[in-house]
Design an enzyme around this catalytic site. Structure first.
Site, mmCIF file in Angstrom:
data_model
loop_
_atom_site.group_PDB
_atom_site.id
_atom_site.type_symbol
_atom_site.label_atom_id
_atom_site.label_comp_id
_atom_site.label_asym_id
_atom_site.label_seq_id
_atom_site.Cartn_x
_atom_site.Cartn_y
_atom_site.Cartn_z
ATOM 1 N N ASP A 88 -2.712 -10.647 -2.553
ATOM 2 C CA ASP A 88 -3.220 -10.231 -1.240
ATOM 3 C C ASP A 88 -4.719 -9.939 -1.332
ATOM 4 O O ASP A 88 -5.237 -9.620 -2.410
ATOM 5 C CB ASP A 88 -2.460 -8.967 -0.813
ATOM 6 N N HIS A 93 -6.167 -7.378 -0.392
ATOM 7 C CA HIS A 93 -6.367 -5.962 -0.729
ATOM 8 C C HIS A 93 -5.662 -5.590 -2.035
ATOM 9 O O HIS A 93 -4.600 -6.140 -2.350
ATOM 10 C CB HIS A 93 -5.802 -5.077 0.378
ATOM 11 N N HIS A 118 0.821 -1.222 0.000
ATOM 12 C CA HIS A 118 0.000 0.000 0.000
ATOM 13 C C HIS A 118 0.856 1.275 0.000
ATOM 14 O O HIS A 118 0.309 2.371 -0.025
ATOM 15 C CB HIS A 118 -0.937 0.030 1.213
HETATM 16 ZN ZN LIG Z 1 -3.940 -7.214 2.720
#
Ligand SMILES: [Zn+2]
Length: 344
Positions: A197, A199, A162
């Protein structure tokens, strides 16, 4: 397979973060590394430490994926924050340049808001060396592959996918997977990043969005309903020289292993057209049905299937740990993935 983890990584250990307006225990702590290492030990895999947790070479490589001011911010912010009257022990933002700011502030509070896009990146006095050590583990795994190993694994925590060129988010500060790709680029002209993942890997997407030499793909819970919310749609395809080199496959919340593997096949088909010579896998395990971040519904066996499928791509590969949060299953999920990967 060589597997890397530097003990200094545990120095980053924020006790809490803000979720739905409440300070809650952070699920992204050193216990994750213990659980993951335990899972690896169960299948006979041992971790070793990279030679160093910090080096000039590592910093030069990080400067290829992050801005100089962001790297300086990460290293200095805790000391500058602590000097503010009434500051809490942990660095945390309380103001953001929503809609885009017109200048970069000098004040620590302004810089924290500029560089942290959410409330999930608290930093303590010892965080920076821990964050840097996590990147060093990714670098070591990538170097093992450059030196001729077919694959290598880095137990990176804090995670990285991220983190964008100029900001932290979602427990991530330095983008370990992007760093591994940069290191592979020193030998391979075309490198792919296949993010599995739970996300969307928004930071990785940002770093390579306008580049045609690194293909980025991610399958993840649909950001219309799930973190990171603002990125990860199927219409995000890259720009400029990177147009066509970014591919997102969002999945409905609660999707099971069969849906996940179908999405993976779509992603692999898109990636194959790019003809990658080497691969980085941002390896999240948080798509498991019992993960506390609850978004998808994979079973432990699905991680075995995932490992086997990725190994069958037969590319020089760096596996970089991303998410996957404390449950009784976390270590088993990594063990299952490795079992499938090594058996292939
Ligand atoms: Zn994640």
């Amino acid at each position: 397979m060589k597997l890397f983890y530097h003990p200094d990584q545990e120095r980053h250990a924020p006790p809490s973060f803000l979720l739905r307006g409440r300070a809650v225990d952070s699920p992204e702590g050193p216990v994750r590394a213990e659980m993951l290492a335990g899972g690896l030990a169960g299948v006979g895999l041992a971790l070793s430490a990279p030679a160093a947790s910090d080096s000039e070479r590592l910093r030069k490589r990080l400067a290829r994926i992050h801005t100089p001011r962001y790297l300086a911010f990460l290293e200095t912010i805790h000391a500058r924050w602590s000097a503010l009257p009434g500051a809490a022990e942990m660095v945390a933002p309380n103001v953001h340049p929503c809609g885009g700011g017109h200048h970069y502030p000098r004040h620590p509070v302004g810089q924290v808001g500029w560089h942290m896009h959410d409330m999930a990146c608290p930093m303590t006095a010892d965080s920076f060396p821990g964050i840097l050590a996590s990147a060093a583990s990714a670098e070591a795994a990538a170097e093992a592959v450059l030196a001729g190993d077919a694959s290598a694994y880095a137990l990176c925590r804090p995670p990285g996918h991220h983190a964008g060129p100029d900001r932290a988010g979602g427990f991530c500060f330095l983008n370990n997977s992007a760093l591994a790709a940069e290191v592979l680029r020193e030998r391979y002209p075309r490198v792919a990043i296949l993010d599995v993942d739970l996300h969307h890997g928004n930071g990785t997407q940002d770093i390579f969005y306008a580049r045609g030499d690194v293909w980025t793909g991610s399958l993840h819970a649909d950001p219309a309903d799930f973190y990171p919310f603002f990125w990860g749609g199927a219409n995000e395809v890259g720009e400029g020289e990177g147009r066509g080199a970014n591919h997102n496959v969002p999945l409905p919340l609660g999707s099971d292993g069969a849906a996940f593997m179908a999405a993976l096949e779509a992603l692999i088909a898109a990636m194959s057209a790019f003809k990658p010579e080497a691969l980085v896998v941002p390896l999240g395990l948080d798509a498991h049905r019992d993960d506390p971040l609850a978004g998808l519904a994979l079973e432990t066996d699905d991680f075995f299937t995932l490992g086997r499928r990725l190994a069958a791509l037969d590319l020089p590969t760096v596996l970089v740990q991303e998410g996957g949060y404390p449950t009784a299953h976390l270590g088993h999920n990594l063990a299952a993935f490795m079992g499938g990967y090594i058996a292939a």
